[in-house]
Design a protein around this motif. Structure first.
Motif, PDB file in Angstrom:
ATOM      1  N   SER A   1     -12.185  -3.517   3.757  1.00 43.95           N
ATOM      2  CA  SER A   1     -12.274  -2.111   3.398  1.00 43.95           C
ATOM      3  C   SER A   1     -10.864  -1.536   3.298  1.00 43.95           C
ATOM      4  CB  SER A   1     -13.076  -1.356   4.465  1.00 43.95           C
ATOM      5  OG  SER A   1     -12.967   0.036   4.243  1.00 43.95           O
ATOM      6  N   LEU A   2     -10.639  -0.732   2.287  1.00 45.71           N
ATOM      7  CA  LEU A   2      -9.330  -0.109   2.096  1.00 45.71           C
ATOM      8  C   LEU A   2      -9.347   1.360   2.503  1.00 45.71           C
ATOM      9  CD1 LEU A   2      -8.441  -1.705  -1.359  1.00 45.71           C
ATOM     10  CD2 LEU A   2      -7.743  -2.460   0.931  1.00 45.71           C
ATOM     11  N   THR A   3     -10.165   1.692   3.476  1.00 53.60           N
ATOM     12  CA  THR A   3     -10.325   3.092   3.874  1.00 53.60           C
ATOM     13  C   THR A   3      -9.397   3.522   5.004  1.00 53.60           C
ATOM     14  OG1 THR A   3     -12.121   2.488   5.368  1.00 53.60           O
ATOM     15  CG2 THR A   3     -12.729   3.154   3.132  1.00 53.60           C
ATOM     16  N   ALA A   4      -8.750   2.584   5.644  1.00 59.36           N
ATOM     17  CA  ALA A   4      -7.817   2.918   6.731  1.00 59.36           C
ATOM     18  C   ALA A   4      -6.498   3.407   6.125  1.00 59.36           C
ATOM     19  CB  ALA A   4      -7.574   1.689   7.603  1.00 59.36           C
ATOM     20  N   PRO A   5      -5.638   4.027   6.918  1.00 61.29           N
ATOM     21  CA  PRO A   5      -4.320   4.416   6.411  1.00 61.29           C
ATOM     22  C   PRO A   5      -3.548   3.191   5.914  1.00 61.29           C
ATOM     23  CG  PRO A   5      -4.767   5.504   8.497  1.00 61.29           C
ATOM     24  CD  PRO A   5      -5.859   4.490   8.288  1.00 61.29           C
ATOM     25  N   ARG A   6      -2.684   3.412   4.942  1.00 62.83           N
ATOM     26  CA  ARG A   6      -1.977   2.318   4.270  1.00 62.83           C
ATOM     27  C   ARG A   6      -1.194   1.431   5.237  1.00 62.83           C
ATOM     28  NH1 ARG A   6       1.683   3.785  -0.772  1.00 62.83           N
ATOM     29  NH2 ARG A   6       0.326   5.571  -0.650  1.00 62.83           N
ATOM     30  N   ASP A   7      -0.544   2.014   6.233  1.00 61.69           N
ATOM     31  CA  ASP A   7       0.224   1.193   7.178  1.00 61.69           C
ATOM     32  C   ASP A   7      -0.686   0.277   7.995  1.00 61.69           C
ATOM     33  OD1 ASP A   7      -0.734   3.527   8.502  1.00 61.69           O
ATOM     34  OD2 ASP A   7       0.803   3.347  10.051  1.00 61.69           O
ATOM     35  N   GLU A   8      -1.872   0.752   8.332  1.00 59.79           N
ATOM     36  CA  GLU A   8      -2.829  -0.083   9.066  1.00 59.79           C
ATOM     37  C   GLU A   8      -3.372  -1.200   8.168  1.00 59.79           C
ATOM     38  OE1 GLU A   8      -5.864   2.207  11.050  1.00 59.79           O
ATOM     39  OE2 GLU A   8      -4.382   3.626  11.832  1.00 59.79           O
ATOM     40  N   ILE A   9      -3.590  -0.882   6.901  1.00 55.67           N
ATOM     41  CA  ILE A   9      -4.048  -1.902   5.956  1.00 55.67           C
ATOM     42  C   ILE A   9      -2.989  -2.986   5.834  1.00 55.67           C
ATOM     43  CG2 ILE A   9      -4.589  -2.354   3.518  1.00 55.67           C
ATOM     44  CD1 ILE A   9      -5.857   0.482   3.468  1.00 55.67           C
ATOM     45  N   LYS A  10      -1.736  -2.592   5.697  1.00 57.00           N
ATOM     46  CA  LYS A  10      -0.630  -3.555   5.576  1.00 57.00           C
ATOM     47  C   LYS A  10      -0.589  -4.470   6.795  1.00 57.00           C
ATOM     48  CE  LYS A  10       3.392  -5.239   4.139  1.00 57.00           C
ATOM     49  NZ  LYS A  10       3.281  -6.675   4.067  1.00 57.00           N
ATOM     50  N   THR A  11      -0.677  -3.896   7.984  1.00 53.29           N
ATOM     51  CA  THR A  11      -0.668  -4.694   9.208  1.00 53.29           C
ATOM     52  C   THR A  11      -1.841  -5.672   9.215  1.00 53.29           C
ATOM     53  OG1 THR A  11       0.416  -2.923  10.447  1.00 53.29           O
ATOM     54  CG2 THR A  11      -0.772  -4.581  11.732  1.00 53.29           C
ATOM     55  N   GLY A  12      -3.035  -5.199   8.893  1.00 54.07           N
ATOM     56  CA  GLY A  12      -4.218  -6.056   8.863  1.00 54.07           C
ATOM     57  C   GLY A  12      -4.094  -7.171   7.849  1.00 54.07           C
ATOM     58  N   LEU A  13      -3.581  -6.854   6.662  1.00 54.44           N
ATOM     59  CA  LEU A  13      -3.400  -7.872   5.617  1.00 54.44           C
ATOM     60  C   LEU A  13      -2.405  -8.936   6.049  1.00 54.44           C
ATOM     61  CD1 LEU A  13      -3.305  -5.519   2.514  1.00 54.44           C
ATOM     62  CD2 LEU A  13      -5.098  -7.203   3.037  1.00 54.44           C
ATOM     63  N   ASP A  14      -1.348  -8.517   6.718  1.00 59.12           N
ATOM     64  CA  ASP A  14      -0.368  -9.497   7.217  1.00 59.12           C
ATOM     65  C   ASP A  14      -1.005 -10.439   8.237  1.00 59.12           C
ATOM     66  OD1 ASP A  14       1.608  -8.423   5.587  1.00 59.12           O
ATOM     67  OD2 ASP A  14       2.498  -7.204   7.187  1.00 59.12           O
ATOM     68  N   ILE A  15      -1.828  -9.881   9.119  1.00 59.07           N
ATOM     69  CA  ILE A  15      -2.515 -10.703  10.126  1.00 59.07           C
ATOM     70  C   ILE A  15      -3.498 -11.659   9.442  1.00 59.07           C
ATOM     71  CG2 ILE A  15      -4.154 -10.626  12.067  1.00 59.07           C
ATOM     72  CD1 ILE A  15      -2.736  -7.963  12.886  1.00 59.07           C
ATOM     73  N   ILE A  16      -4.193 -11.181   8.411  1.00 61.31           N
ATOM     74  CA  ILE A  16      -5.132 -12.046   7.665  1.00 61.31           C
ATOM     75  C   ILE A  16      -4.374 -13.208   7.037  1.00 61.31           C
ATOM     76  CG2 ILE A  16      -6.591 -12.129   5.589  1.00 61.31           C
ATOM     77  CD1 ILE A  16      -7.491  -9.236   6.343  1.00 61.31           C
ATOM     78  N   GLY A  17      -3.235 -12.913   6.408  1.00 63.90           N
ATOM     79  CA  GLY A  17      -2.435 -13.967   5.795  1.00 63.90           C
ATOM     80  C   GLY A  17      -1.940 -14.989   6.801  1.00 63.90           C
ATOM     81  N   GLU A  18      -1.504 -14.524   7.952  1.00 62.42           N
ATOM     82  CA  GLU A  18      -1.028 -15.420   9.001  1.00 62.42           C
ATOM     83  C   GLU A  18      -2.164 -16.273   9.559  1.00 62.42           C
ATOM     84  OE1 GLU A  18       2.054 -16.121  10.329  1.00 62.42           O
ATOM     85  OE2 GLU A  18       2.764 -15.010   8.571  1.00 62.42           O
ATOM     86  N   ALA A  19      -3.349 -15.700   9.663  1.00 62.56           N
ATOM     87  CA  ALA A  19      -4.500 -16.421  10.231  1.00 62.56           C
ATOM     88  C   ALA A  19      -4.922 -17.574   9.332  1.00 62.56           C
ATOM     89  CB  ALA A  19      -5.660 -15.459  10.444  1.00 62.56           C
ATOM     90  N   LEU A  20      -4.608 -17.496   8.067  1.00 53.75           N
ATOM     91  CA  LEU A  20      -4.996 -18.554   7.128  1.00 53.75           C
ATOM     92  C   LEU A  20      -4.133 -19.793   7.301  1.00 53.75           C
ATOM     93  CD1 LEU A  20      -6.973 -19.198   4.875  1.00 53.75           C
ATOM     94  CD2 LEU A  20      -5.274 -18.338   3.263  1.00 53.75           C
ATOM     95  N   LYS A  21      -2.914 -19.626   7.802  1.00 50.87           N
ATOM     96  CA  LYS A  21      -1.974 -20.744   7.927  1.00 50.87           C
ATOM     97  C   LYS A  21      -2.378 -21.744   8.976  1.00 50.87           C
ATOM     98  CE  LYS A  21       1.899 -18.027   6.302  1.00 50.87           C
ATOM     99  NZ  LYS A  21       3.179 -17.469   6.565  1.00 50.87           N
TER     100      LYS A  21
END
Length: 142
Positions: A122-142
């Motif tokens: 969901s892209l409903t959170a504030p942009r900085d929170e989305i960025k943090t979450g996306l970074d964690i998602i990317g790291e979790a894939l490694k």
């Protein structure tokens, strides 16, 4: 007002009466603060729609760039409220639980059908929170 449920109908009296009967047995009420917010949103509809559309487009661009860099495939969202990325071999139910332990809540693709390798962001959170979450998602894939 993301997640708040309210609506109205303009219809003939018979249809309105039938809908009213259905609502009386299925919905107790819509809280007053939601009703007041909806009225204000209708008053400011053009201003709000333009502003929020621009914001969601920016959030979608951020998500698209970050997810592509991390190796996910997806269709670029045209109505950027959600993104539904895929990664071959991913067990989205397991991945979702692992991310939840890291403070990121996403929905597994299996919640929407036979999409085990997908998940919904969901892209409903504030942009900085989305960025943090996306970074964690990317790291979790490694």
């Amino acid at each position: 007002m993301t997640g708040w449920r309210i609506g109205y109908i303009i219809a003939n009296k018979k249809l309105v009466d039938n809908i009213t009967k259905l609502n009386q047995i299925t919905i107790n009420n819509v809280p007053v603060f939601i009703q007041e917010a909806a009225l204000k949103a209708l008053e400011l509809q053009k201003q709000l729609a333009t502003k929020i559309k621009e914001e969601y487009e920016q959030r979608a661009k951020l998500a698209s760039k970050t997810l592509a860099k991390a190796g996910f495939t997806f269709t670029k969202p045209e109505a950027p409220f959600y993104v539904f990325p895929k990664h071959s071999g991913l067990d989205s139910e397991k991945f979702t639980l692992e991310l939840l332990d890291k403070g990121v809540a996403i929905a597994p693709g299996t919640s929407f059908g036979d999409y085990r390798e997908h998940f919904r962001i969901s892209l409903t959170a504030p942009r900085d929170e989305i960025k943090t979450g996306l970074d964690i998602i990317g790291e979790a894939l490694k």
